[in-house]
Write a protein that holds these residues in place. Structure first.
Motif, mmCIF file in Angstrom:
data_model
loop_
_atom_site.group_PDB
_atom_site.id
_atom_site.type_symbol
_atom_site.label_atom_id
_atom_site.label_comp_id
_atom_site.label_asym_id
_atom_site.label_seq_id
_atom_site.Cartn_x
_atom_site.Cartn_y
_atom_site.Cartn_z
ATOM 1 N N LEU A 1 -6.200 -6.139 -1.868
ATOM 2 C CA LEU A 1 -7.484 -6.822 -2.095
ATOM 3 C C LEU A 1 -7.955 -6.725 -3.548
ATOM 4 O O LEU A 1 -8.856 -7.442 -3.944
ATOM 5 C CB LEU A 1 -8.589 -6.279 -1.187
ATOM 6 N N PHE B 1 -9.763 -12.120 -2.865
ATOM 7 C CA PHE B 1 -9.735 -13.359 -2.083
ATOM 8 C C PHE B 1 -11.089 -14.062 -2.115
ATOM 9 O O PHE B 1 -11.166 -15.275 -2.303
ATOM 10 C CB PHE B 1 -9.307 -13.074 -0.639
ATOM 11 N N MET C 1 1.089 -7.380 3.351
ATOM 12 C CA MET C 1 0.324 -7.710 4.574
ATOM 13 C C MET C 1 1.146 -7.340 5.803
ATOM 14 O O MET C 1 0.646 -6.749 6.758
ATOM 15 C CB MET C 1 -0.019 -9.205 4.636
ATOM 16 N N ASP D 1 -13.406 -16.355 4.709
ATOM 17 C CA ASP D 1 -14.444 -15.402 4.302
ATOM 18 C C ASP D 1 -15.804 -16.108 4.353
ATOM 19 O O ASP D 1 -15.937 -17.229 3.874
ATOM 20 C CB ASP D 1 -14.171 -14.907 2.877
ATOM 21 N N TYR E 1 -3.961 -17.608 4.640
ATOM 22 C CA TYR E 1 -4.230 -17.211 3.250
ATOM 23 C C TYR E 1 -2.977 -17.277 2.368
ATOM 24 O O TYR E 1 -3.009 -17.871 1.292
ATOM 25 C CB TYR E 1 -4.843 -15.805 3.197
ATOM 26 N N GLN E 2 -1.882 -16.611 2.822
ATOM 27 C CA GLN E 2 -0.685 -16.607 1.978
ATOM 28 C C GLN E 2 0.039 -17.961 2.115
ATOM 29 O O GLN E 2 0.526 -18.494 1.130
ATOM 30 C CB GLN E 2 0.245 -15.440 2.354
ATOM 31 N N ARG F 1 0.719 -4.429 8.620
ATOM 32 C CA ARG F 1 0.676 -4.853 10.040
ATOM 33 C C ARG F 1 1.646 -4.036 10.888
ATOM 34 O O ARG F 1 1.342 -3.650 12.010
ATOM 35 C CB ARG F 1 1.015 -6.349 10.101
ATOM 36 N N LYS G 1 -17.808 -13.660 11.321
ATOM 37 C CA LYS G 1 -17.231 -13.122 12.558
ATOM 38 C C LYS G 1 -17.660 -11.692 12.874
ATOM 39 O O LYS G 1 -17.721 -11.322 14.051
ATOM 40 C CB LYS G 1 -15.701 -13.253 12.565
ATOM 41 N N ARG H 1 -8.927 -10.042 12.200
ATOM 42 C CA ARG H 1 -7.780 -10.697 11.538
ATOM 43 C C ARG H 1 -6.447 -10.116 12.021
ATOM 44 O O ARG H 1 -6.324 -8.932 12.292
ATOM 45 C CB ARG H 1 -7.824 -10.582 10.014
ATOM 46 N N THR I 1 -2.387 -14.363 7.644
ATOM 47 C CA THR I 1 -1.307 -14.441 6.657
ATOM 48 C C THR I 1 -0.834 -15.890 6.505
ATOM 49 O O THR I 1 -0.575 -16.355 5.390
ATOM 50 C CB THR I 1 -0.124 -13.536 7.073
ATOM 51 N N ARG J 1 -4.366 -1.993 2.007
ATOM 52 C CA ARG J 1 -5.495 -2.925 1.927
ATOM 53 C C ARG J 1 -6.160 -2.881 0.542
ATOM 54 O O ARG J 1 -6.399 -3.916 -0.062
ATOM 55 C CB ARG J 1 -6.531 -2.593 3.008
ATOM 56 N N GLU K 1 -7.443 -5.904 10.001
ATOM 57 C CA GLU K 1 -6.294 -6.092 9.113
ATOM 58 C C GLU K 1 -6.732 -6.789 7.830
ATOM 59 O O GLU K 1 -7.621 -7.630 7.887
ATOM 60 C CB GLU K 1 -5.223 -6.922 9.815
ATOM 61 N N PRO K 2 -6.105 -6.537 6.672
ATOM 62 C CA PRO K 2 -5.164 -5.439 6.545
ATOM 63 C C PRO K 2 -5.920 -4.120 6.684
ATOM 64 O O PRO K 2 -7.025 -3.990 6.205
ATOM 65 C CB PRO K 2 -4.588 -5.619 5.141
HETATM 66 P P1 TMP Z 1 -11.849 -9.097 5.569
HETATM 67 O O1 TMP Z 1 -12.706 -9.164 4.337
HETATM 68 O O2 TMP Z 1 -12.212 -10.099 6.615
HETATM 69 O O3 TMP Z 1 -11.663 -7.709 6.101
HETATM 70 O O4 TMP Z 1 -10.374 -9.562 5.120
HETATM 71 C C1 TMP Z 1 -9.781 -9.107 3.989
HETATM 72 C C2 TMP Z 1 -9.247 -10.226 3.153
HETATM 73 O O5 TMP Z 1 -7.822 -10.241 3.252
HETATM 74 C C3 TMP Z 1 -9.721 -11.624 3.506
HETATM 75 O O6 TMP Z 1 -10.109 -12.264 2.313
HETATM 76 C C4 TMP Z 1 -8.506 -12.287 4.071
HETATM 77 C C5 TMP Z 1 -7.357 -11.553 3.437
HETATM 78 N N1 TMP Z 1 -6.152 -11.496 4.261
HETATM 79 C C6 TMP Z 1 -5.006 -12.146 3.819
HETATM 80 O O7 TMP Z 1 -5.011 -12.764 2.762
HETATM 81 N N2 TMP Z 1 -3.875 -12.075 4.585
HETATM 82 C C7 TMP Z 1 -3.821 -11.375 5.759
HETATM 83 O O8 TMP Z 1 -2.778 -11.335 6.415
HETATM 84 C C8 TMP Z 1 -5.019 -10.695 6.194
HETATM 85 C C9 TMP Z 1 -4.990 -9.912 7.472
HETATM 86 C C10 TMP Z 1 -6.146 -10.786 5.412
#
Ligand code: TMP
Length: 212
Positions: free
Chosen positions: A55, A159, A68, A13, A102-103, A72, A17, A94, A99, A51, A40-41
């Motif tokens: 979030l 996140f 997630m 984040d 982050y996960q 997908r 991008k 994304r 995944t 999503r 995504e999500p």
């Molecule tokens: P974004 O703010 O770039 O749209 O992304 C949403 C948030 O979700 C970002 O903090 C990353 C997180 N994320 C995951 O944790 N796992 C995933 O698989 C995806 C696609 C996003």
């Protein structure tokens, strides 16, 4: 008809991008390509509902990973695969690398389990191989710099409000994914000026022969 082309955009984040995704969509459209711009999500009515849950709401790491991948699966079935079949350029903000980053990296969730889910969700009966982007543009930025860029921009989600150490693990997660699949990844130095970042994005697509 030209074959479909699947490109994903990744990074922690604050890596910046979004501007480049829209600009790349314009560049492909200017060359006569139909573009599906998605994220995504999200990307479908069901996945957008998932999503907002994922979030905002607290949940354990397995639930988070499953949501997630559920989002997908719906996104692939309803948007990505049909768009690729029509010959579109699919630009996805994304995909699965997020995944793993982050996960897997951030939360420390078992990457072997994530690989199993990846195989389950990204293989369909008529598709012999795993559905993956042809190219992943990875906007790489030091977590300290990304945190400065994000500060005060908007109300942070679950996140975005994680501590620096979380994003350091996310960044390491992306680096591991790149090492596993260097052909697919293009690392973009996101610390450069916006116009240099754009030049780098364009150069990758020109080198692939996708843009003139
Ligand atoms: P974004 O703010 O770039 O749209 O992304 C949403 C948030 O979700 C970002 O903090 C990353 C997180 N994320 C995951 O944790 N796992 C995933 O698989 C995806 C696609 C996003």
């Amino acid at each position: 008809m030209q074959p479909g082309l699947f490109i994903s955009f990744e990074g922690i984040d604050g890596a910046g991008k979004s501007t480049h995704i829209s600009a790349l969509a314009q560049a492909f459209k200017a060359q006569g390509r139909a573009v599906t711009l998605t994220r995504e999500p999200g990307g479908t009515p069901l996945a957008e509902k998932l999503r907002s849950l994922v979030l905002q709401d607290a949940m354990d790491p397995l639930t988070e990973a499953l949501l997630m991948f559920a989002a997908r699966r719906d996104h692939l079935d309803c948007v990505i695969l049909p768009a690729l079949a029509r010959g579109d350029v699919v630009l996805c903000d994304r995909f699965t690398d997020a995944t793993f980053a982050y996960q897997g990296g951030g939360r420390g969730f078992d990457e072997e389990v994530l690989s199993q889910l990846e195989r389950m969700v990204q293989t369909s009966p008529d598709q012999a191989a795993l559905v993956q982007p042809a190219l992943t543009l990875w906007f790489d930025l030091a977590p300290q710099e990304a945190a400065k860029r994000l500060a005060g921009v908007r109300v942070p989600d679950k996140f975005e409000s994680q501590p620096l150490a979380f994003f350091q693990r996310v960044a390491q997660g992306y680096a591991r994914r790149q090492r596993k699949d260097p052909e697919r990844f293009a690392r973009i130095d996101a610390a450069q000026t916006q116009s240099s970042v754009w030049d780098a994005v364009l150069a990758v697509c020109v080198a692939k022969g996708w843009l003139a």
